[in-house]
Design an enzyme around this catalytic site. Structure first.
Site, PDB file in Angstrom:
ATOM      1  N   VAL A   1      43.456  31.315  41.076  1.00  0.00           N
ATOM      2  CA  VAL A   1      42.819  32.620  41.248  1.00  0.00           C
ATOM      3  C   VAL A   1      41.773  32.458  42.335  1.00  0.00           C
ATOM      4  CG1 VAL A   1      43.257  33.511  38.918  1.00  0.00           C
ATOM      5  CG2 VAL A   1      41.184  32.185  39.359  1.00  0.00           C
ATOM      6  N   SER A   2      41.361  33.576  42.911  1.00  0.00           N
ATOM      7  CA  SER A   2      40.492  33.510  44.084  1.00  0.00           C
ATOM      8  C   SER A   2      39.016  33.368  43.772  1.00  0.00           C
ATOM      9  CB  SER A   2      40.693  34.754  44.948  1.00  0.00           C
ATOM     10  OG  SER A   2      42.015  34.798  45.409  1.00  0.00           O
ATOM     11  N   THR A   3      38.557  33.932  42.652  1.00  0.00           N
ATOM     12  CA  THR A   3      37.117  33.920  42.381  1.00  0.00           C
ATOM     13  C   THR A   3      36.835  33.344  40.999  1.00  0.00           C
ATOM     14  OG1 THR A   3      37.153  36.152  41.468  1.00  0.00           O
ATOM     15  CG2 THR A   3      36.729  35.946  43.829  1.00  0.00           C
TER      16      THR A   3
ATOM     17  N   GLN B   1      37.564  35.439  37.810  1.00  0.00           N
ATOM     18  CA  GLN B   1      38.944  35.756  37.450  1.00  0.00           C
ATOM     19  C   GLN B   1      39.457  34.739  36.437  1.00  0.00           C
ATOM     20  OE1 GLN B   1      40.540  35.851  41.495  1.00  0.00           O
ATOM     21  NE2 GLN B   1      40.993  38.019  41.214  1.00  0.00           N
TER      22      GLN B   1
END
Length: 181
Positions: A9-11, A14
């Site tokens: 996931v990017s952040t 998340q």
């Protein structure tokens, strides 16, 4: 043939749980996961680890192609590295594998779509920021450090390294604040 899962996931806020559960349900015996942007391969230690330890006959499994990356060249490089090690890549949604020749074509197209999607996201973000600035509602990102505290510690005789250690930040952040003073 071992199935190795990779989730991303990017952040930090998340959640990886859905991807990990899906990879387990698909029979992945090893799952590596990380919270880092897919814009480039830089800083993606778990992906690098997975690629380094792939053996002939292994299968790298991801839930969606954009979990491998949002840049077509990066995705194709990951596919190439896996194949150089005798391993294959399987994307679950939509189901595509590099075991067949058609899988390469589909992955290339999906990689281009992921890259285009990333460009659209960035464009929408820039437009939203421009609208917010025009409305006077945009103040920029939230400051992560108390600049007055950095200056106070410096005035009290603490060096940049000591300030960074005290505040849990990098020395570069301390230097930037002190140079701006």
């Amino acid at each position: 043939m071992p199935r190795i899962g990779y989730a991303r996931v990017s952040t930090l806020d998340q959640d990886l749980d859905t991807q990990v559960a899906r990879l387990k349900a698909e029979g992945c015996v090893i799952i590596r996961a990380e919270k880092v942007s897919g814009a480039s391969r830089e800083g993606r230690a778990e992906l690098a680890t997975v690629l380094e330890f792939l053996r002939p006959g292994d299968e790298l499994v991801v839930t969606r192609l954009d979990r491998l990356g949002r840049d077509t060249r990066d995705v194709l490089n990951v596919v190439h590295e896996a194949e150089q090690r005798g391993a294959s890549i399987t994307v679950l949604d939509p189901h595509v594998s590099t075991r067949g020749e058609m899988g390469h074509v589909v992955l290339t197209v999906l990689g281009m779509v992921a890259q285009m999607e990333r460009r659209f996201i960035k464009e929408r973000q820039r437009e939203g920021i421009a609208r917010a600035k025009a409305a006077g509602a945009y103040t920029g990102g939230k400051r992560r450090l108390d600049r007055d505290q950095v200056r106070a510690l410096h005035t009290a005789g603490h060096g940049p390294s000591a300030i960074a250690a005290t505040l849990g930040c990098s020395r570069m952040q301390v230097y930037r604040i002190l140079q701006g003073a």
